[in-house]
Design a protein around this motif. Structure first.
Motif, PDB file in Angstrom:
ATOM      1  N   ILE A 145     -49.861 -40.753  31.354  1.00  0.00           N
ATOM      2  CA  ILE A 145     -49.993 -41.605  29.756  1.00  0.00           C
ATOM      3  C   ILE A 145     -48.804 -42.307  29.129  1.00  0.00           C
ATOM      4  O   ILE A 145     -47.125 -42.157  29.457  1.00  0.00           O
ATOM      5  CB  ILE A 145     -50.145 -40.517  28.834  1.00  0.00           C
ATOM      6  CG1 ILE A 145     -51.884 -39.772  28.832  1.00  0.00           C
ATOM      7  CG2 ILE A 145     -50.033 -41.197  27.695  1.00  0.00           C
ATOM      8  CD1 ILE A 145     -51.181 -38.090  28.466  1.00  0.00           C
ATOM      9  N   VAL A 146     -49.228 -43.810  29.014  1.00  0.00           N
ATOM     10  CA  VAL A 146     -47.631 -44.651  28.472  1.00  0.00           C
ATOM     11  C   VAL A 146     -47.927 -44.943  27.146  1.00  0.00           C
ATOM     12  O   VAL A 146     -49.110 -45.025  26.993  1.00  0.00           O
ATOM     13  CB  VAL A 146     -47.846 -45.341  29.856  1.00  0.00           C
ATOM     14  CG1 VAL A 146     -46.477 -46.456  29.144  1.00  0.00           C
ATOM     15  CG2 VAL A 146     -47.634 -45.232  31.087  1.00  0.00           C
ATOM     16  N   ALA A 147     -46.803 -44.517  25.608  1.00  0.00           N
ATOM     17  CA  ALA A 147     -47.337 -44.408  24.782  1.00  0.00           C
ATOM     18  C   ALA A 147     -45.721 -45.665  24.341  1.00  0.00           C
ATOM     19  O   ALA A 147     -45.011 -45.067  25.084  1.00  0.00           O
ATOM     20  CB  ALA A 147     -47.327 -43.214  24.011  1.00  0.00           C
ATOM     21  N   LYS A 207     -45.943 -29.289  29.454  1.00  0.00           N
ATOM     22  CA  LYS A 207     -45.950 -31.009  29.748  1.00  0.00           C
ATOM     23  C   LYS A 207     -44.819 -31.493  28.887  1.00  0.00           C
ATOM     24  O   LYS A 207     -44.838 -31.045  28.355  1.00  0.00           O
ATOM     25  CB  LYS A 207     -47.181 -31.247  28.696  1.00  0.00           C
ATOM     26  CG  LYS A 207     -49.051 -31.070  28.819  1.00  0.00           C
ATOM     27  CD  LYS A 207     -49.616 -30.713  30.707  1.00  0.00           C
ATOM     28  CE  LYS A 207     -51.035 -31.001  30.001  1.00  0.00           C
ATOM     29  NZ  LYS A 207     -52.191 -31.240  29.771  1.00  0.00           N
ATOM     30  N   ARG A 208     -44.188 -32.575  30.183  1.00  0.00           N
ATOM     31  CA  ARG A 208     -43.597 -32.994  30.023  1.00  0.00           C
ATOM     32  C   ARG A 208     -43.076 -34.309  29.560  1.00  0.00           C
ATOM     33  O   ARG A 208     -44.341 -35.099  30.059  1.00  0.00           O
ATOM     34  CB  ARG A 208     -42.893 -32.393  31.299  1.00  0.00           C
ATOM     35  CG  ARG A 208     -41.493 -31.174  31.481  1.00  0.00           C
ATOM     36  CD  ARG A 208     -41.686 -30.571  32.778  1.00  0.00           C
ATOM     37  NE  ARG A 208     -40.804 -31.599  33.302  1.00  0.00           N
ATOM     38  CZ  ARG A 208     -39.130 -31.828  33.467  1.00  0.00           C
ATOM     39  NH1 ARG A 208     -38.977 -30.433  33.101  1.00  0.00           N
ATOM     40  NH2 ARG A 208     -38.322 -32.682  34.045  1.00  0.00           N
ATOM     41  N   GLU A 255     -42.487 -30.312  26.439  1.00  0.00           N
ATOM     42  CA  GLU A 255     -41.075 -30.399  25.943  1.00  0.00           C
ATOM     43  C   GLU A 255     -40.697 -31.963  26.305  1.00  0.00           C
ATOM     44  O   GLU A 255     -41.052 -32.507  27.154  1.00  0.00           O
ATOM     45  CB  GLU A 255     -40.334 -29.646  27.360  1.00  0.00           C
ATOM     46  CG  GLU A 255     -40.337 -28.126  27.302  1.00  0.00           C
ATOM     47  CD  GLU A 255     -39.644 -27.675  28.490  1.00  0.00           C
ATOM     48  OE1 GLU A 255     -38.788 -26.786  28.324  1.00  0.00           O
ATOM     49  OE2 GLU A 255     -40.215 -28.067  29.540  1.00  0.00           O
ATOM     50  N   LEU A 256     -39.468 -32.806  25.763  1.00  0.00           N
ATOM     51  CA  LEU A 256     -39.128 -34.121  25.859  1.00  0.00           C
ATOM     52  C   LEU A 256     -38.002 -33.407  26.222  1.00  0.00           C
ATOM     53  O   LEU A 256     -37.225 -33.201  25.831  1.00  0.00           O
ATOM     54  CB  LEU A 256     -39.314 -34.637  24.674  1.00  0.00           C
ATOM     55  CG  LEU A 256     -38.454 -36.392  24.536  1.00  0.00           C
ATOM     56  CD1 LEU A 256     -39.773 -36.651  23.730  1.00  0.00           C
ATOM     57  CD2 LEU A 256     -37.732 -35.974  23.744  1.00  0.00           C
ATOM     58  N   PHE A 257     -37.658 -34.887  27.544  1.00  0.00           N
ATOM     59  CA  PHE A 257     -36.758 -35.818  28.366  1.00  0.00           C
ATOM     60  C   PHE A 257     -36.327 -36.825  27.942  1.00  0.00           C
ATOM     61  O   PHE A 257     -37.078 -37.545  27.550  1.00  0.00           O
ATOM     62  CB  PHE A 257     -36.402 -35.124  29.418  1.00  0.00           C
ATOM     63  CG  PHE A 257     -36.729 -33.440  29.512  1.00  0.00           C
ATOM     64  CD1 PHE A 257     -35.378 -32.731  30.090  1.00  0.00           C
ATOM     65  CD2 PHE A 257     -38.006 -33.045  29.709  1.00  0.00           C
ATOM     66  CE1 PHE A 257     -36.325 -31.351  29.739  1.00  0.00           C
ATOM     67  CE2 PHE A 257     -38.495 -31.302  29.606  1.00  0.00           C
ATOM     68  CZ  PHE A 257     -37.298 -30.740  29.792  1.00  0.00           C
ATOM     69  N   THR A 258     -35.238 -37.167  28.168  1.00  0.00           N
ATOM     70  CA  THR A 258     -34.244 -38.601  28.141  1.00  0.00           C
ATOM     71  C   THR A 258     -33.528 -39.544  29.423  1.00  0.00           C
ATOM     72  O   THR A 258     -33.225 -38.842  29.832  1.00  0.00           O
ATOM     73  CB  THR A 258     -33.168 -39.119  26.451  1.00  0.00           C
ATOM     74  OG1 THR A 258     -32.521 -38.089  27.126  1.00  0.00           O
ATOM     75  CG2 THR A 258     -33.955 -38.380  25.135  1.00  0.00           C
ATOM     76  N   VAL A 288     -40.529 -38.766  38.692  1.00  0.00           N
ATOM     77  CA  VAL A 288     -41.824 -38.848  37.507  1.00  0.00           C
ATOM     78  C   VAL A 288     -42.767 -37.872  38.299  1.00  0.00           C
ATOM     79  O   VAL A 288     -43.201 -38.001  37.279  1.00  0.00           O
ATOM     80  CB  VAL A 288     -42.426 -41.038  38.125  1.00  0.00           C
ATOM     81  CG1 VAL A 288     -44.274 -40.486  37.663  1.00  0.00           C
ATOM     82  CG2 VAL A 288     -41.223 -41.611  37.996  1.00  0.00           C
ATOM     83  N   ASP A 289     -43.084 -37.752  39.222  1.00  0.00           N
ATOM     84  CA  ASP A 289     -44.124 -36.329  39.232  1.00  0.00           C
ATOM     85  C   ASP A 289     -43.926 -35.045  38.507  1.00  0.00           C
ATOM     86  O   ASP A 289     -44.460 -34.285  38.495  1.00  0.00           O
ATOM     87  CB  ASP A 289     -43.807 -36.155  40.812  1.00  0.00           C
ATOM     88  CG  ASP A 289     -44.617 -37.435  42.204  1.00  0.00           C
ATOM     89  OD1 ASP A 289     -45.986 -37.964  41.559  1.00  0.00           O
ATOM     90  OD2 ASP A 289     -44.121 -37.118  42.651  1.00  0.00           O
ATOM     91  N   SER A 290     -42.822 -35.300  38.356  1.00  0.00           N
ATOM     92  CA  SER A 290     -42.492 -33.752  37.022  1.00  0.00           C
ATOM     93  C   SER A 290     -42.628 -33.761  35.307  1.00  0.00           C
ATOM     94  O   SER A 290     -42.041 -33.593  34.655  1.00  0.00           O
ATOM     95  CB  SER A 290     -41.029 -33.358  37.088  1.00  0.00           C
ATOM     96  OG  SER A 290     -39.412 -34.434  36.906  1.00  0.00           O
ATOM     97  N   PHE A 291     -43.084 -35.200  35.465  1.00  0.00           N
ATOM     98  CA  PHE A 291     -43.160 -35.587  33.558  1.00  0.00           C
ATOM     99  C   PHE A 291     -44.769 -35.989  33.921  1.00  0.00           C
ATOM    100  O   PHE A 291     -45.777 -36.121  34.282  1.00  0.00           O
ATOM    101  CB  PHE A 291     -42.942 -37.156  32.894  1.00  0.00           C
ATOM    102  CG  PHE A 291     -41.430 -36.618  32.861  1.00  0.00           C
ATOM    103  CD1 PHE A 291     -40.797 -35.910  31.898  1.00  0.00           C
ATOM    104  CD2 PHE A 291     -40.700 -36.795  34.147  1.00  0.00           C
ATOM    105  CE1 PHE A 291     -39.575 -35.998  32.374  1.00  0.00           C
ATOM    106  CE2 PHE A 291     -39.065 -36.819  34.618  1.00  0.00           C
ATOM    107  CZ  PHE A 291     -38.468 -36.164  32.864  1.00  0.00           C
TER     108      PHE A 291
END
Length: 193
Positions: free
Chosen positions: A104-106, A2-3, A36-39, A65-68
């Motif tokens: 999801i938008v946080a 999950k990215r 994983e997190l990316f900026t 966007v499709d990769s997150f």
């Protein structure tokens, strides 16, 4: 895997960004190892509130966007031009695209304002910084402003100040993985309720 994309605007608050980095990172190492997190940002170099410089992984034009699986947005300070980036049409359009693809938008604190301005919170519940000017701004975007620390509506998370940051990041982790896993990360990080 999950990215998560951590979307940074100039003037973002480093504490609010760091909780997403740490919670997602702790899960990668010590949790279920699935995140994983990316900026990302409008430019390769973004300045935080208090003028620290950060190099992001992806300028906005290179974000797929499709990769997150989720978008995380920290709030920031007007004095450091947060709203200049956060209200930029490219920034808003990225938020819209994440929601259009059921991601999801946080958001934390005043990051609810670009989320509201993007239109994805129209006719939904949300919250933001406990300041009448900020709350009125959120209301002007058609949001039912709630007087509570964290609000989730249609997988859009909003919160009212930095004190909610850890809980928002852990709620995001729960939505991406499971409550059991998020509770485990909460415990090993020492944030037990």
């Amino acid at each position: 895997m999950k990215r998560v994309l951590l979307l940074l605007a100039d003037g973002f608050e480093t504490f609010e960004a760091s909780v997403f980095i740490d919670v997602i990172g702790w899960n990668l190492l010590d949790g279920d190892h699935s995140t994983e997190l990316f900026t990302g940002g409008l430019r390769k170099e973004i300045r935080s509130s208090f003028n620290q410089r950060f190099i992001v992984d992806y300028p906005i034009g290179e974000i797929d966007v499709d990769s997150f699986d989720a978008l995380a947005i920290p709030g920031g300070f007007e004095e450091y031009d947060f709203y200049k980036d956060a209200y930029d049409e490219k920034f808003l359009d990225l938020i819209r695209t994440f929601k259009a693809k059921d991601k999801i938008v946080a958001s934390i604190c005043v990051a609810a304002l670009p989320v509201g301005k993007s239109g994805i919170l129209k006719d939904k519940k949300g919250t933001t910084y406990k300041n009448p000017v900020r709350r009125d701004a959120l209301k002007s975007f058609g949001v039912e402003v709630m007087n509570q620390p964290i609000v989730i509506d249609d997988y859009i998370i909003t919160s009212w100040n930095p004190s909610t940051a850890v809980d928002v990041a852990l709620l995001l982790l729960e939505l991406l993985t499971s409550k059991t896993n998020a509770d485990y990360i909460r415990s090993i990080m020492g944030f037990e309720k």
